[in-house]
Design an enzyme around this catalytic site. Structure first.
Site, PDB file in Angstrom:
ATOM      1  N   ARG A 176     -18.014 -17.344  14.525  1.00  0.00           N
ATOM      2  CA  ARG A 176     -17.272 -17.581  13.328  1.00  0.00           C
ATOM      3  C   ARG A 176     -16.982 -19.160  12.824  1.00  0.00           C
ATOM      4  NH1 ARG A 176     -11.930 -14.806  12.819  1.00  0.00           N
ATOM      5  NH2 ARG A 176     -12.137 -15.313  10.755  1.00  0.00           N
ATOM      6  N   CYS A 234      -6.474 -21.380  13.592  1.00  0.00           N
ATOM      7  CA  CYS A 234      -7.261 -19.778  13.786  1.00  0.00           C
ATOM      8  C   CYS A 234      -8.024 -19.153  12.256  1.00  0.00           C
ATOM      9  CB  CYS A 234      -6.779 -18.731  14.232  1.00  0.00           C
ATOM     10  SG  CYS A 234      -5.794 -17.974  14.152  1.00  0.00           S
TER      11      CYS A 234
END
Length: 280
Positions: A176, A234
């Protein structure tokens, strides 16, 4: 204060009658129904904490997928779990504390002094041969009075400039960070200047935190030291809380960007970098 408690330590507290509020925070991205697993079995006396509804406001493009709730909302939830002023709280999950760390960070931010993560979570409790129970626990309401501002936070503007004078850690999975995949947020990649530091690398194969010395080496290799400001994000601020716990175990303080990449990537004016390197 020790962040972690092991299964034997928690069991000893409970057996001796020391006031301990145990919270079950089972939740995973893509599999949010921890309540059904809680109802099947949980540590005796543990109250269930629903992360999406009790540890977050509804998703908001301007605040991210899991915006922090107001102090009043969080206090209402904390009291419903049975927390009173002066209580010791222990939180656990079944995913290496990656979701339990959210309530750890929030309670610390709200002024609760003694909050632990059960190292290894429910698996460690079972491995120790300790009992579990099923069904829902409905604690007597507590009287805790929460505050705010106990843990440092930054916003998108702060995250944008953080790497110029500090270390900005991206706690998501490496794929990611690189932008290879993005299952939930509008754009793939990372905040320019951020360093990839996946949360899963904080744990051993049993889902326990690595020893402090190993964590110090890990974060030191990423540029973290006691003299350099460190911030963490995050996807939505959940696993970043776990990274902050790991940093504290290692002896480093860190700042949370609560909106994280879910907020950042919803703002078309914010640049996104891809690939293995931090970018500019």
């Amino acid at each position: 204060m020790n962040i972690l408690i092991d299964a034997a330590g928690l069991n000893a507290r409970m057996a001796s009658g020391q006031r301990t509020v145990v919270l079950d925070v089972r939740w995973k991205l893509g599999d949010p129904d921890g309540r059904s697993r809680y109802l099947e079995e949980h540590i005796p006396g543990a109250a269930y904490v629903d992360l999406p509804s009790e540890l977050a406001d509804p998703a908001d493009p301007g605040r991210g997928r899991h915006p922090l709730p107001s102090r009043a909302r969080f206090q209402e939830a904390a009291r419903s779990w049975g927390i009173s002023d002066g209580d010791t709280v222990v939180a656990y999950d079944d995913a290496g504390s990656t979701s339990a760390a959210r309530v750890w960070w929030m309670l610390r931010n709200a002024g609760v002094r003694t909050v632990h993560l059960l190292d290894g979570g429910l698996a460690a409790w079972r491995a120790a041969g300790l009992p579990v129970e099923g069904g829902a626990v409905e604690p007597e309401a507590g009287n805790v009075t929460l505050t705010d501002g106990g843990m440092p936070v930054t916003d998108a503007d702060g995250a944008a400039s953080w790497a110029a004078g500090g270390v900005l850690l991206d706690a998501r999975a490496a794929e990611r960070y690189r932008g290879d995949v993005e299952p939930v947020d509008p754009r793939a990649g990372h905040i320019p200047g951020a360093v990839s530091a996946p949360t899963t690398a904080n744990l051993d194969d049993d889902g326990r935190f690595l020893p402090a010395e190993e964590l110090r080496k890990r974060f030191g290799a990423l540029g973290v030291d006691t003299a350099t400001p460190t911030a963490v994000y995050c996807g939505s601020g959940v696993t970043a809380s776990h990274e902050i716990a790991a940093l504290e175990i290692a002896g480093f303080a860190a700042t949370l960007f609560p909106g994280s990449f879910s907020e950042w990537s919803n703002d078309a004016s914010r640049p996104v970098a891809t690939g293995d390197r931090p970018g500019e």
